[in-house]
Write an enzyme that holds these catalytic residues in place. Sequence first.
Site, short mmCIF file in Angstrom:
data_model
loop_
_atom_site.label_atom_id
_atom_site.label_comp_id
_atom_site.label_asym_id
_atom_site.label_seq_id
_atom_site.Cartn_x
_atom_site.Cartn_y
_atom_site.Cartn_z
N SER B 48 -7.21 26.64 -5.08
CA SER B 48 -7.97 26.34 -6.28
C SER B 48 -9.20 25.56 -5.83
CB SER B 48 -7.11 25.51 -7.23
OG SER B 48 -7.68 25.52 -8.52
N GLU B 49 -10.39 26.06 -6.18
CA GLU B 49 -11.59 25.48 -5.55
C GLU B 49 -11.87 24.06 -5.98
OE1 GLU B 49 -11.60 28.31 -7.33
OE2 GLU B 49 -13.37 28.49 -8.62
N ASN B 50 -11.17 23.58 -7.00
CA ASN B 50 -11.34 22.17 -7.35
C ASN B 50 -10.49 21.25 -6.47
OD1 ASN B 50 -9.22 23.48 -8.78
ND2 ASN B 50 -8.96 21.68 -10.06
#
Lengths: 236, 221
Positions: B48-50
């Site tokens: 998840s890019e966060n």
Amino acid sequence: MNKVIASAREAVAAIPEGATILMGGFGLCGIPENLIAALRDRGTGNLTVASNNAGVDDFGIGILLKSRQVKKMISTYVGENDTFERLCLSGELEVELVPQGTFAERLRAAGAGIPAFYTPTGVGTLVAQGKEVREFGGRRYLMEQALPGDYAFVKAWKGDRLGNLVYRKTARNFNPLMAAAARFTIAEVEELVEVGDLDPDAVITPGIYVDAIFQGSHYEKRIEQRTYRPKSGPRA
Amino acid sequence: MKSESSRERIVRRAALELKDGFYVNLGIGMPTLVANYIPVGMTVVLQSENGLLGIGPFPWEGEEDPDLINAGKQTITESPGASYFNSADSFAMIRGGHVDLTVLGGMEVDKEGSLANWMVPGKMVKGMGGAMDLVAGARRVVVMMTHTTKEGEPKILKQCRLPLTGVKVVHRIITDMAVVDVTPAGLLLAEIAPEFAVEQVRRATEAELRVDEKTLKTMPG
């Protein structure tokens, strides 16, 4: 050395009109709730705010937009906010949209003393307009510049009086990058602990990057998309 | 207009792109659903890019944590062996070629594999998020979308008309009608859904589609 200040109100008192402020958070996760509210109460205007998103209408950066304190937003995605849309369309708000990885790296670079870097992201797109393109090893890259702030508002889980910070889960996001990228960094934490209480191996933001710290209060930690597991239990 | 079953077909087919040991980033919306079809016994680590490697299932009601969300801002959980990191590290993984596969939605893909999926001129522009970095950096880029617009217009074009997300970045397109591969010699019809004839797919596609009867497969589902 004591970096502890009493409140968010004290923290934002010296921020001048027109300042560039980096604000941590992804969506509403890990945002400096207390500092944003204090800045809204103080009414400081003409601000440039760099943050991944722009909050929602009545929470997060959205409340600064509503009170017309923001002149320019630098963000990667700004959905979920009607005020934002209205201000954009009427020309009252300037917006710079940046690919998220480029946004993160521009902050990292600013904190690390790197004025610019080359990235493959955005080559051949609108993002490349007006930017230098250079070829390395047969592939084209864009030059992007560091994104420093006058101030950074960061939110951590725990912090000590020296400004050492520990984050929790995905609330970390841009906070450590912004802490390093501003001339003056203010950290709000859920729990302010004594020096020596944090495991040095677990510290994510070393205190050198933090100028002022306080324990926030009344954390709402609003959730944007409450999603639950159905009985069959698929993954997120 | 796509039906629920055509949507599910796209998602199920996209799940067949997963391989054991893959690190995968699934885009927001329909691509997120691909996680529901990871075969039992296969280890796929979702990024998840966060700032999370190892997305787990959605939480049970009452166990949601505001500090734990995915890039679509949905509440999630962490899987055993998960790790957290800042956004610069997250995109270092992506841009640095460490993510094996990304599956994204698309508005248009053209014959060279250029993708448009973030902006429609004249409409409110919300931003590209991490899409430009994902297509620039992931080792393999798969786009899942309906074959045509709601109005029946082709989305696989000779040249994208909308502003681009990336130039020559897509490897494979999965639609409700077909699986199309981007090759140096142009677009190749790799699989076709059982109820369609090649001519129907060609009519729904603006770009030229090469067909090799020897390798053409029937799309499952």
